[in-house]
Design a protein around this motif. Structure first.
Motif, mmCIF file in Angstrom:
data_model
loop_
_atom_site.group_PDB
_atom_site.id
_atom_site.type_symbol
_atom_site.label_atom_id
_atom_site.label_comp_id
_atom_site.label_asym_id
_atom_site.label_seq_id
_atom_site.Cartn_x
_atom_site.Cartn_y
_atom_site.Cartn_z
ATOM 1 N N THR A 128 0.688 -1.074 -0.280
ATOM 2 C CA THR A 128 0.236 -0.313 -0.319
ATOM 3 C C THR A 128 1.136 0.959 0.140
ATOM 4 N N GLN A 166 1.687 1.753 -3.525
ATOM 5 C CA GLN A 166 0.787 2.747 -4.375
ATOM 6 C C GLN A 166 0.914 3.924 -4.165
ATOM 7 N N GLU A 207 7.676 -0.127 -8.050
ATOM 8 C CA GLU A 207 6.604 0.611 -9.268
ATOM 9 C C GLU A 207 6.514 0.939 -9.492
ATOM 10 N N SER A 228 3.994 4.166 -12.626
ATOM 11 C CA SER A 228 2.427 4.856 -13.111
ATOM 12 C C SER A 228 2.265 5.197 -14.946
ATOM 13 N N ARG A 235 -3.164 -2.601 -10.770
ATOM 14 C CA ARG A 235 -3.151 -2.364 -9.172
ATOM 15 C C ARG A 235 -4.854 -1.694 -9.291
ATOM 16 N N HIS A 270 -6.998 1.229 -9.274
ATOM 17 C CA HIS A 270 -6.367 3.048 -8.957
ATOM 18 C C HIS A 270 -8.037 3.629 -8.985
ATOM 19 N N HIS A 309 -1.560 2.247 -12.831
ATOM 20 C CA HIS A 309 -0.277 2.023 -11.748
ATOM 21 C C HIS A 309 -0.216 -0.048 -11.728
#
Length: 586
Positions: free
Chosen positions: A198, A201, A237, A239, A487, A489, A526
């Motif tokens: 998390t 994110q 990660e 985007s 993920r 979003h 992302h």
């Protein structure tokens, strides 16, 4: 200054040079009027010679050296008369003219050599001594090189290395958390992160469009060769990407590591295999593709002939072990006992050999005509000299997993799982959910933040069990070395996901409100991936367990036998934390 040279750097071109070496005494050998000392440091091993004829006092001092004494020796580099081709420094030796004992040592509990006489438990208890051994040291050097290459690669792709907290909130999905009581907030607990999921994110919501960190993660789960209670992830990660962007970038990273670390150039794209195919043909979501033996379903051939085990089965499947018809009855009985072990759980095994004349001989011959057995052999693509192994059961998925264990064992026995051969693939299109008998509800197969395949989103309302995830795992030689997903979003879709997983809106807000609220402020699309650093290192080092590429690992019971942890707390500490221990009575 204690050291001006290292034990592994000197060569014949240094002959005549005066040097000073510092390190540990590996062994002492006395031969006539001479004493030979093998001196070791992190960089290698060098032979040092003490001569009674030239300096009897110095030679006598060398005679009293013990294993693992810490010494400093000064002398002259000379060509070695009896060369050792197995050592980089095997052409030279040091003619000592001074010896300084920096520290003595008790006799170590095991030999500090490549082939030690210490068992696993003993070496774990004295891990600081085990780390002096070349194989373990090389593993840590390999780990260092890999982390440096990872940072170099990701930096070249525009990633920022950003740290996230170690003390976070507990999450109800996934493995058990390790929890930490808070003295300043009585009755409340932190959790150690199972991953920074998390948090990374939130970094995407923050506009940090390319993030990574090499991070410790913690999971309170049962251990095995490729699991430790604390492990290290290469956590990433990105985007404004789709699945293919993530796969291409991190496949590139894998190829970079193979080239820079192992000197292997991988030019072909990695195979992409749907999860459903991986389970159908290999019984595993991390199939080992170094060898064949893909599953063949035999329901249409073997059902309905009076053999009740097969007639009542939901699934019948076999593998073809090429060239293994020579297996004896004793070996086949051992394989049967192998698959009947509690951790595998098969009820038995049927086998069939294809003789040189093409005749098929089976352990259940009395139920099947030669015509049916020949039909089976054709379906299995079995030739003379091949061995067919068959399992059946009343649960298709469970039986496939049992057949997977049999396949892997046969691959091992037949020498097909070569540690210097690498078979890389992506497993994609995982199910979004899996049913939990314990919880009696659908659970997230990966985690609750995984995005469903766009075309499957309408089925969230009608048939959630059929929904596929926009998720992907990288598998090498039957090991999941990394995995990730696109993920969610969108706050509404995330709320829908929590609803399917059995969260009330209030519970979802309590557990994940910080994330759902963040999504309301322009969260970008992302996704990401986490590589298991320990697994990568063990794979490249050819290890069977990740323990030997971790400096201070835990044993299979999750204990650090060197530090004797975990351990009980003093009552004073418990009182400060407002904790009371109530252990069950024996």
């Amino acid at each position: 200054m204690f050291r001006t040279n290292t034990c592994g750097e000197l060569r014949l071109s240094d002959a005549g040079k005066k040097v000073t070496l510092s390190g540990w005494v590996q062994r002492v050998r006395k031969m006539g009027g001479m004493t030979f000392v093998d001196l070791r440091d992190r960089y290698g091993l060098t032979q040092v010679v003490f001569n009674n004829a030239s300096d009897s006092e110095l030679n006598e001092a060398a005679n009293h050296l013990g294993r693992e004494f810490v010494v400093q020796i000064t002398g002259t580099v000379a060509e070695r008369s009896s060369k050792n081709p197995h050592l980089p420094t095997g052409d030279i030796e040091i003619l000592a003219d001074s010896l300084r004992i920096l520290n003595t040592s008790e006799v170590p509990p095991f030999t500090i050599e490549d082939d030690t006489d210490g068992g696993d438990d003993l070496r774990m208890r004295y891990r600081y001594l085990d780390l002096r051994r070349n194989p373990v040291r090389r593993n840590l050097e390999l780990r260092h090189r890999m982390t440096m290459e990872v940072r170099r690669y990701l930096d070249s792709k525009g990633f920022l290395e950003i740290e996230t907290p170690m003390l976070v909130g507990s999450t109800p999905e996934g493995a058990r958390d390790f929890v930490v009581p808070s003295r300043m907030n009585p009755g409340q607990f932190y959790a150690l992160p199972q991953s920074p999921q998390t948090l990374k994110q939130l970094l995407m919501v923050s506009g940090m469009d390319r993030y990574f960190q090499i991070v410790k993660c913690f999971r309170d789960e049962d251990l095995r060769a490729d699991r430790q209670p604390e492990f290290t992830q290469i956590d990433c990660e990105m985007s404004f990407i789709e699945q293919n962007d993530v796969i291409e970038l991190f496949e590139g990273m894998a190829k970079h590591l193979f080239k820079e670390i192992r000197g292997i150039e991988l030019t072909e794209p990695f195979l992409r295999m749907p999860w459903a195919d991986a389970m159908k043909y290999y019984g595993s979501d991390k199939p080992d593709l170094r060898f064949g033996m893909t599953f063949v379903e035999l329901m249409d051939v073997l059902k309905g002939h009076g053999f009740s085990v097969f007639d009542n089965a939901e699934y019948i499947g076999g593998i073809n072990a090429k060239g293994a018809a020579h297996y004896t009855r004793k070996q086949l009985d051992a394989l049967t006992e192998y698959v009947k072990r509690p951790q595998i759980g098969a009820k038995g095994m049927v086998y069939a050999r294809v003789a040189e004349d093409g005749t098929v001989k089976s352990s259940v011959d009395k139920f099947y005509s030669q015509e049916v057995l020949q039909q089976m052999a054709r379906k299995m693509d079995a030739a003379p000299g091949d061995l067919i192994l068959i399992l059946s059961g009343d649960d298709t998925m469970r039986t496939r997993k049992q057949l997977c264990e049999l396949r892997l064992e046969m691959g091992r026995q037949l020498g097909l799982r070569d540690k210097d051969k690498f078979a890389c693939l992506w497993v994609v299109d995982f199910p979004m959910f899996e049913w939990s008998d314990e919880e009696q509800r659908l659970m997230a197969m990966h985690h609750p933040f995984t995005h469903p395949k766009d075309e499957d989103i309408p089925m969230l309302d009608t048939d959630p069990a059929a929904v596929r995830a926009d998720a992907y795992d990288m598998v090498i030689n039957g090991v999941e070395v990394g995995g990730g997903s696109i993920r969610i979003h969108d706050a509404a879709l995330q709320a829908k996901m929590f609803e399917i997983l059995g969260f009330t809106p209030e519970k979802a807000q309590e557990q994940f409100g910080f994330l759902m609220n963040a999504f309301k402020f322009g969260a970008p699309p992302h996704g990401g991936l986490a590589y298991g650093l320990d697994r990568w290192v063990s794979l490249f080092a050819g290890l069977d367990s990740i323990r030997d590429c971790i400096a201070f690992p835990k044993n299979n019971s999750g204990r650090d036998v060197m530090l004797d942890a975990p351990a009980a707390l003093d009552q004073k500490q418990l009182d400060e934390l407002n904790l009371e221990i109530n252990l069950p009575k024996e």
